[in-house]
Design an enzyme around this catalytic site. Structure first.
Site, PDB file in Angstrom:
ATOM      1  N   GLU A  32       0.813  -1.219   0.000  1.00 50.50           N
ATOM      2  CA  GLU A  32       0.000   0.000   0.000  1.00 50.50           C
ATOM      3  C   GLU A  32       0.848   1.272   0.000  1.00 50.50           C
ATOM      4  O   GLU A  32       0.758   2.103   0.904  1.00 50.50           O
ATOM      5  CB  GLU A  32      -0.968  -0.019   1.181  1.00 50.50           C
ATOM      6  CG  GLU A  32      -1.913  -1.205   1.143  1.00 50.50           C
ATOM      7  CD  GLU A  32      -2.957  -1.207   2.251  1.00 50.50           C
ATOM      8  OE1 GLU A  32      -2.825  -0.387   3.185  1.00 50.50           O
ATOM      9  OE2 GLU A  32      -3.921  -2.006   2.156  1.00 50.50           O
ATOM     10  N   GLU A 152      -5.585  -8.261  -1.506  1.00 45.19           N
ATOM     11  CA  GLU A 152      -6.166  -8.152  -0.165  1.00 45.19           C
ATOM     12  C   GLU A 152      -7.619  -7.714  -0.294  1.00 45.19           C
ATOM     13  O   GLU A 152      -7.921  -6.801  -1.050  1.00 45.19           O
ATOM     14  CB  GLU A 152      -5.461  -7.098   0.703  1.00 45.19           C
ATOM     15  CG  GLU A 152      -4.102  -7.468   1.230  1.00 45.19           C
ATOM     16  CD  GLU A 152      -3.579  -6.405   2.195  1.00 45.19           C
ATOM     17  OE1 GLU A 152      -4.414  -5.731   2.853  1.00 45.19           O
ATOM     18  OE2 GLU A 152      -2.355  -6.236   2.269  1.00 45.19           O
TER      19      GLU A 152
END
Length: 250
Positions: A32, A152
């Site tokens: 991320e 995810e």
């Protein structure tokens, strides 16, 4: 350099360097990534380009992805409406621009509707989730020409009015989108829940953690998806029939 040391480190069990280790599916550059100091996205773009090329110069055996959440940035303002809010386009990331880098082999996307659109009820969250997944699969097919892997996704047990059945609905939404794409030879490459844990390991989990076999419907959903994706890859009739029977028994 740390990256070089990781790639050339020998697996303590097999003695094989990580860059040659067949048990490794792919690398991601960062989990991320964001760059709040440069909302134009250029700083992160330059970093991804440099690091991807460097990694590939050492390890040409493994796939590489960014580790992206999937937020659209300055190069695709027409996609801002797909983002969960104005805040998402001010993080210095640019999904399409970052994922288009030549050394990046597949696009990575995350999805957390309860965190991103917390004011919506379950139906609204699932509707948003579905649009998010569909949009990124279309990006992979129509523009990036690369597979898209949802690395995810999950639903928090801390959500208001949370029920375990809500996770089954989230899984179904994601898995159906992936299957529909895969069936047509599209960019939807797969999806990985965050996160599976074993009994006795709950302390290492979080509010997204799942012990699949504790809930039969959840476990069946996961096995069914794995099974039907395998069926798409089978070419021999007997193997297809065997797998189909296994799926039908769930």
């Amino acid at each position: 350099m740390l990256l070089q040391r990781i790639l050339t480190r020998k697996n303590s069990l097999s003695g094989v360097q990580y860059r040659d280790e067949p048990a490794i599916f792919a690398w991601e550059l960062m989990n991320e990534p964001r760059c709040l100091s440069d909302v134009s996205g250029q700083t992160l773009q330059a970093w991804i380009t440099e690091m991807a090329q460097f990694l590939k110069s050492i390890d040409g055996n493994h796939l590489l992805t960014v580790g992206h959440e999937g937020f659209y940035g300055p190069t695709t303002p027409e996609k801002f409406e797909v983002n969960p809010g104005d805040w998402a386009q001010a993080l210095g990331v640019d999904f399409m621009h970052n994922s288009a880098i030549e050394a990046i082999d597949f696009a990575s996307v995350h999805a957390y509707p309860d965190s991103w659109v917390p004011d919506k009820e379950l139906d609204g969250k699932l509707g948003y989730f579905s649009r998010w997944v569909k949009s990124h699969i279309e990006d992979g097919e129509q523009v990036l020409k690369k597979p898209v892997l949802f690395t995810e996704f999950g639903l928090s047990s801390l959500c208001k009015d949370y029920e375990a059945s809500h996770r089954d609905l989230l899984l179904k939404t994601m898995y159906d989108k992936i299957y529909e794409s895969a069936k047509e030879g599209g960019a939807g490459a797969g999806a990985m829940v965050w996160q599976f844990v074993l009994e006795g390991m709950e302390e290492y989990g979080d509010e997204f953690s799942i012990i699949p076999w504790q809930r039969q419907s959840t476990y069946n959903r996961i096995i069914e998806q794995s099974c039907r994706l395998q069926i798409l890859r089978r070419t021999e009739g007997e193997e297809k029939q065997s797998l189909s029977a296994a799926c039908a028994s769930l």
